[in-house]
Design a protein around this motif. Structure first.
Motif, PDB file in Angstrom:
ATOM      1  N   ALA A  45       0.706  -1.580   0.083  1.00  0.00           N
ATOM      2  CA  ALA A  45       0.218  -0.289  -0.052  1.00  0.00           C
ATOM      3  C   ALA A  45       1.079   0.904   0.459  1.00  0.00           C
ATOM      4  O   ALA A  45       0.441   2.444  -0.448  1.00  0.00           O
ATOM      5  CB  ALA A  45      -1.000  -0.003   1.063  1.00  0.00           C
ATOM      6  N   ALA A  46       2.132   1.167   0.510  1.00  0.00           N
ATOM      7  CA  ALA A  46       3.105   2.008   0.842  1.00  0.00           C
ATOM      8  C   ALA A  46       4.472   2.391  -0.219  1.00  0.00           C
ATOM      9  O   ALA A  46       4.655   3.563  -1.242  1.00  0.00           O
ATOM     10  CB  ALA A  46       3.543   2.385   1.828  1.00  0.00           C
ATOM     11  N   PHE A  47       5.248   0.678  -0.782  1.00  0.00           N
ATOM     12  CA  PHE A  47       5.934   1.440  -1.926  1.00  0.00           C
ATOM     13  C   PHE A  47       5.843  -0.468  -2.171  1.00  0.00           C
ATOM     14  O   PHE A  47       5.324  -1.249  -2.463  1.00  0.00           O
ATOM     15  CB  PHE A  47       7.129   0.950  -0.969  1.00  0.00           C
ATOM     16  N   PRO A  48       4.730   0.032  -4.233  1.00  0.00           N
ATOM     17  CA  PRO A  48       4.786  -0.863  -4.545  1.00  0.00           C
ATOM     18  C   PRO A  48       5.782  -2.179  -4.589  1.00  0.00           C
ATOM     19  O   PRO A  48       7.127  -1.792  -5.116  1.00  0.00           O
ATOM     20  CB  PRO A  48       4.639  -0.652  -5.980  1.00  0.00           C
ATOM     21  N   ILE A  49       5.391  -3.489  -3.690  1.00  0.00           N
ATOM     22  CA  ILE A  49       6.223  -4.813  -4.563  1.00  0.00           C
ATOM     23  C   ILE A  49       5.826  -5.582  -5.612  1.00  0.00           C
ATOM     24  O   ILE A  49       3.983  -5.859  -5.558  1.00  0.00           O
ATOM     25  CB  ILE A  49       6.948  -5.324  -3.115  1.00  0.00           C
ATOM     26  N   GLU A  50       6.296  -6.414  -5.988  1.00  0.00           N
ATOM     27  CA  GLU A  50       5.941  -7.525  -6.185  1.00  0.00           C
ATOM     28  C   GLU A  50       5.834  -8.666  -5.588  1.00  0.00           C
ATOM     29  O   GLU A  50       6.736  -9.246  -5.152  1.00  0.00           O
ATOM     30  CB  GLU A  50       6.497  -7.965  -7.326  1.00  0.00           C
ATOM     31  N   TYR A  51       4.780  -9.173  -5.021  1.00  0.00           N
ATOM     32  CA  TYR A  51       4.392 -10.543  -3.655  1.00  0.00           C
ATOM     33  C   TYR A  51       4.470 -11.899  -4.674  1.00  0.00           C
ATOM     34  O   TYR A  51       3.046 -12.118  -5.066  1.00  0.00           O
ATOM     35  CB  TYR A  51       4.082 -10.159  -2.242  1.00  0.00           C
ATOM     36  N   HIS A  52       5.200 -13.257  -4.219  1.00  0.00           N
ATOM     37  CA  HIS A  52       5.338 -14.281  -4.523  1.00  0.00           C
ATOM     38  C   HIS A  52       5.039 -15.333  -3.095  1.00  0.00           C
ATOM     39  O   HIS A  52       5.739 -14.699  -2.129  1.00  0.00           O
ATOM     40  CB  HIS A  52       6.441 -14.808  -4.865  1.00  0.00           C
ATOM     41  N   ALA A  53       3.968 -15.400  -2.824  1.00  0.00           N
ATOM     42  CA  ALA A  53       2.615 -15.720  -2.136  1.00  0.00           C
ATOM     43  C   ALA A  53       3.616 -16.970  -1.538  1.00  0.00           C
ATOM     44  O   ALA A  53       4.177 -17.425  -0.314  1.00  0.00           O
ATOM     45  CB  ALA A  53       1.928 -15.753  -2.529  1.00  0.00           C
ATOM     46  N   GLU A  54       3.754 -18.119  -2.470  1.00  0.00           N
ATOM     47  CA  GLU A  54       4.559 -19.204  -2.097  1.00  0.00           C
ATOM     48  C   GLU A  54       5.355 -19.517  -1.564  1.00  0.00           C
ATOM     49  O   GLU A  54       6.351 -19.989  -0.698  1.00  0.00           O
ATOM     50  CB  GLU A  54       4.664 -20.348  -3.106  1.00  0.00           C
ATOM     51  N   ALA A  55       6.655 -18.760  -2.176  1.00  0.00           N
ATOM     52  CA  ALA A  55       8.023 -18.231  -1.870  1.00  0.00           C
ATOM     53  C   ALA A  55       8.056 -17.162  -0.359  1.00  0.00           C
ATOM     54  O   ALA A  55       9.186 -17.171   0.035  1.00  0.00           O
ATOM     55  CB  ALA A  55       9.484 -17.097  -2.687  1.00  0.00           C
ATOM     56  N   ARG A  56       7.117 -16.763  -0.213  1.00  0.00           N
ATOM     57  CA  ARG A  56       7.197 -15.577   0.846  1.00  0.00           C
ATOM     58  C   ARG A  56       8.236 -14.150   0.279  1.00  0.00           C
ATOM     59  O   ARG A  56       8.557 -13.558   1.134  1.00  0.00           O
ATOM     60  CB  ARG A  56       7.310 -15.646   2.266  1.00  0.00           C
ATOM     61  N   LEU A  57       8.380 -14.469  -0.557  1.00  0.00           N
ATOM     62  CA  LEU A  57       9.489 -12.867  -0.713  1.00  0.00           C
ATOM     63  C   LEU A  57       8.252 -12.039  -1.306  1.00  0.00           C
ATOM     64  O   LEU A  57       7.504 -11.788  -2.551  1.00  0.00           O
ATOM     65  CB  LEU A  57      10.171 -13.564  -1.905  1.00  0.00           C
TER      66      LEU A  57
END
Lengths: 251, 251, 251, 251, 251, 251, 251, 251
Positions: C93-105
């Motif tokens: 919400a504050a800083f755009p990231i690309e989230y990989h849920a499986e890897a939790r990265l």
């Protein structure tokens, strides 16, 4: 203290105290009157420092009751350890406490004026170790110590540790709080020449085994001058460090 | 390699090779001829580097026999690991080896000319870790690496570690050998930016538990770029470091 | 780097820099100016590769703040590890990231162009090991590596492993990810001649003891060329493999 | 067997057996006569196969005495397990045995003619595992099994394992003996479709922890059809495999 | 099977198969065509018996997909292990399965007609061990075995065990399932003369350590003829017992 | 008891009992009639004392059923152990029980009149140990013992322990319940001369390892006259102490 | 005993005892005179029973000295535990003792006449457990108990256990001594209704882990009425059993 | 110390020191001259107190060499720890030392005059703990402390502990040395209000696991003011206690 028994015996001899009353006195306060006074008081605290209540095994009403008794006896400073937020709220409703959520400590009375030999430095390896460090730091403050916090100075970035060398070397006692491989204790112990109390934390995953890795690392520290407390036992480290920082010549 | 099967099939088609002979060829060298050549050679070594014999589970006559076979096939460099002084003497009577008692290594052929990417630094926490470190260093030398030894640079005297910073930072790969709390790996890993292979040693007493403390410490290293081998496995670290130091683009 | 101290000293000698200013310079950047530059930068990264934030011990606001600082300093690529979906959403919400849920990265910036020596192969024993493998694979990709995934090639169906032999043998480094008995590392290590980084996972039940069985298995691998990281430490394996895959001659 | 009690009761009824004698019969052979015959014989063996004496906790005279009793009762085949060379020599002086030093087995009577369903294959990972394997193989032979030894076929050189695939697949039961990481059991279990009895050995060092690593590995085998015996328990594996190889329809 | 390669080679020789097509055949089915057929099929099952899907690491859609593939290839019997009730419901919506909640097994196709050598007896020490026992029993039934359940016959009430002696002794194979101290395996192993597969369960508290106590007890069983599987591994025991119960002479 | 077999045999001889009926009698009550009566009754209890149902592995309906059977056979006193509040409520709806939430015990029938040799003292180190202590105390009361509770008399305040010396010394048996370091057992064992049954509890954190620390401490007690039960096994301690407190001369 | 303090006080009051002398009396025998007599005597023994000296940590001269003091005070019966043959010989030269090599016990004075409630049965699983059992049995005899030895009645041959049921059931207390899987304690506990003191032994190999397997097994015994002592602690079991066998009503 | 750098810089500015010489000075004594003096001296000792040499990992010639260097630098007091009798003899031939066999310490120079805050009390649980206690006591004496030994005051005879209460309470720091269950630390910690350094010893057998039981016990001490060192680490405890006993206000 033996003089008090002597006094009692003299009173008995002089008829000032009847035998049964003397017997009762010996029995009712058996240890205090015959030299066990320290035992009876158990955790004698210096003037103004806080009394300690182990909160984990007690219900909020029990804690409130104990705080009440203490207050009635003029003990206005207290530390309640391992207090959950819910319990803290319930206690607070009946007896005002200052709750530190991160450290899970409930404090009664403000911090006393520091009266120790020197300063206690509380250092952590990472930010995840801060709750345990706060438990140690707040405990030490409540027991009358000047405390300096050096958080996140772990050895993975050794320059961070080294950049605080002056502060580390200014300490009378250092509490080194670290999880994972717990190398902070050895590195700090290898840099300073004051006692280091190492606190392993349960921070980590996998083969950290809930703090066992850090615990073993600290017990095997190749640096001299390091002792260890139980995993996550910030209170114990703060209490012990305060004892050391209040060493004085016994008469 | 698939071309060799293709060639075989073409020969069969052309009648140059009878079916039964082709079947035998496929069977006798089953993996090599159909793409498993690397498997068959198992531990392929660069020209001039040493072949390895795990000495622990073999009798001197067995070792002599293997060395003989190797010699007949033109493999004149060899490392015999975990070789006791008694066994070394017995082997040496039949097949001349150079025995390094501390590292318990028997070497055949001299050190090849180093041909790696850079230098392998082998560092130890204390003097008691030297035998394991020597096993690593000699293995790496026999496999064609330039090796620098930095012994007794443990973190209990952090200045000793830091005074060798230049040498540490000159390494392509570092092998960090330490017992007790094994903090050397984390400290070195926090100082350099090259791969660190950590070797826990069984040096220590009490809660070092024969190397478990150092092993756990190294596995939980808060420094990135650290991997771990088995307790006292100097050979494995030297072998792995040599592999890394001989990385090259595959065609 | 020593030249910079020499330069400073020369400036002092020449009066170009006053003593106090020189003292301050030595103190303010104590390690960088006297040879500890690498220390100060701690995790120096190649151009375009990602900086790493260990997410587990940090609050979303802390992570956002660090990402902000990094962005202001022109570091536009980052990896946030061990990031829960909830924290990821809050960070995003504050800083755009690309989230990989499986890897939790959480990843910032796209994958850089691979510039390593060769290819990193990430292999898993089963499908349950994939999250840890993805942590390794994505980390390696963010650090500038060509990554090939070979999932579910465990030894219970050895033909699955063998049918990917070509791909395994094409690797510069292999990351072998497996839980249960962790035999994959030994089998792969016995097939190839490149470095194998073994990652035990906590996959399994009963006597797998949360990954201890796989960890011990990998540490005791009878294959040479295998090192081990902590249980479930996909990031560490990816980071180390990238280091190896970017080996270069030091001047 | 219940018929024998019935017979006894009928004899009592008919006056052929007095009450006291019947009572004695029930008491002296209490379990045999009332359906516990198998219990009483404890380890019933097929005709010609060997009886077993656990040698570890017995003195040579005790062993000689037992062998004597057995001989007097016509049991001419015996296996004495865990027999030290010294004890073997002492036993042999009084009662001729054939001593196998490597397996620490004392054998009485020759191998019986194999009468099992198929062949038992005993495979080891390395040469150091051979003593345990021999204990298993000789035990199986003494119990009437055709035994094939495949030694040193460990997974570090997977081609060695695979080159014996035909022999492995010809087995009725396989005994997989391995120390270190014990991957042999999983690899063999993933190749064949017959029962695999895994024997972890104490071969190894460091984190092999006297066989624990191999034991855990085998217990967590991802291959189906694998069961495990105690560390170094070659006898137990041979005994169990023989039971399996002599399965027959019960009436 | 080698004949199929021979046939291929003959076809190549005769020009019936072009070289490239032969090469492709050898590559596409590499192991089957060159003698690894068993490997390729991996878990070959007798006609009518069930194929096994390890459910723990798979999503319901993955399971449905696999079941679909199997159905298309005419494999109409299947066992899905470690299937949670929620996953079972989701699978069942897409592919009808019969769910056994206690054993956490999803079954496809009915039980085949038993075709084993004899009967498999599944015994438990207590009622808490029944879920693991059911996993074993249902697995064995799906694989074509006659199964007799003897639950709650633990040694704390030895008469309960003994009162089922006839049934125990009628077994071809016994699966002994017990938690706590796991003595059932030893007692049963001391009573019968058939193979006993012991399954430690995680039933218990305190020093049962999640099944370790029972596991160790079973591994150290003083009774011969006992092997052990992983804690709570009912499936593995059922699978292995079925293998034993379907032993047959290999040609 | 043997006389009853003798009687049966005499009846058979005299024709008063037919052979088949005698056979049936021997079979149906196999152990009771041939000397195993105690076995059959398993946990014989003194008149008026309670029967025990291990509640953990049983559903409420199962418990209700067992209580019903017991009631029908005139056994009106019962202890149901390890009963959750939810299960207790469900049981209570069908069969009235008195539920002690802290001890997780369901009791049926009132406490019998104490008829033991002396008094059982149940002491705890802290207040957190009370649930386990209550399980012990209530069990002992249900089995007919006079019980004195001494809670929170741990050694951290040794005067608290010592101030109850009279009560401790009045005991016939002492149950010492403690977590953390479990020193209470040794201290009490060093003060009294009656049997001490030590119960380690899972109270504590970090290196208490769920009661292992207390368990080891108690097993290693330097005081004679101390035995140990499983972690948190209050019931076992109460049951054993009651046995000891009801010792009597056997005829 | 309190009366003795009262007497002292009365004497002080009456002038019969001066204050300083009373003070000294209170100090010199502080605990005895004020109610700690039992403490002071520590291990009070019944008339004629033996005093105990833990021999492991003492030199022969120390043992001789203690025996001398005891003899001068009229204590003519003693047990010296864990006494090596060499130490025993050295002690015996100065103070005649009767040495039992197997149990490593030195005994002074003959066995007293048994005066316990009933009989103590000492049972072992195997012959290797006999040394520990003898330590228990001889200790119990020296403390005035009638002891019956039942050796080698382990559950691997359950009929051996059962054939001694009468003797087991005649016991007041049973000491069950077993190594390996330690099932004897559970089986005996499931057969009898008297207290069972379980002694795990270090007999076994591999996963017996020096007695841990037997220890855990015994702690988790599903039979009620079983408590446990330390591994190989025969003395502790004998001492405790004697205490139980001498229970008497306290006034 | 920073002033020394300032001085150096001023000398450079003033031309008194050439740049290269200054650079060399900064490099040769890098830490001492730039603020790391404490690091360089590592274990700074008060005037007259002893320097420490860890003897375990060093050969006698190495020890002699170090002692020689120290002597040449005027350091005439030294402690050599973990020195075997054989090594001591060899060292002594070249450099006179006073060897304390029990503590395995070699001492050079006499005990300095005690100059600590108060007295260090070294207490042991039993006589077997004395070697470790002597290591602690002699270390503390060599470091300038007044030491009082209270040996064999373990809690099994609590009166022995209590009869020394005056001495315990006179201590500034207490070193509590105990094996087996290690309860001494808790009991002492519960009696006094000074810092207690607990030293677990490897004294014991069976479940003492070489000191683990005592170690865990001490880490979990319910008494505040207790920290722990490694098993058998008497030196570490003595060193740490001396540090505490020499606390002073830092300027």
């Amino acid at each position: 203290m033996k003089t008090s028994i002597k006094k009692l015996l003299e009173d008995v001899r002089d008829g000032a105290v009847p035998v049964d009353q003397a017997l009762l006195a010996l029995k009712e306060a058996p240890f205090e009157d015959i030299g066990f006074a320290k035992v009876d008081l158990h955790r004698p605290v210096r003037q103004g420092a806080a009394e300690v209540i182990y909160g984990a095994g007690k219900t909020p009403p029990q804690i409130v009751a104990i705080l009440g008794v203490m207050a009635r006896h003029g003990q206005n400073n207290a530390i309640v350890t391992r207090l959950s937020p819910e319990a803290a709220q319930e206690v607070n409703a009946a007896f005002p406490i200052e709750y530190h959520a991160e450290a899970r400590l409930g404090l009664v009375g403000g911090f006393p004026k520091p009266d120790g030999i020197g300063r206690i430095v509380v250092a952590t390896g990472g930010t995840s170790d801060v709750p345990v460090a706060e438990e140690a730091a707040l405990t030490a403050q409540m027991l009358g110590n000047d405390v300096l916090r050096l958080y996140d100075v772990g050895v993975a970035g050794l320059h961070r540790t080294l950049s605080h060398l002056d502060e580390l070397m200014s300490a009378s006692v250092i509490i080194a709080v670290a999880g994972m491989e717990g190398a902070l204790a050895s590195v700090v112990g290898g840099l300073v020449d004051c006692p280091v109390v190492a606190v392993p934390t349960s921070v980590g995953y996998g083969a950290s085994f809930g703090g066992i890795s850090a615990l073993l690392s600290m017990l095997n520290s190749c640096a001299s001058g390091v002792t260890v407390v139980n995993i996550d036992n910030g209170f114990g480290a703060g209490y012990f460090a305060s004892m050391v920082n209040h060493m004085e010549v016994k008469k």
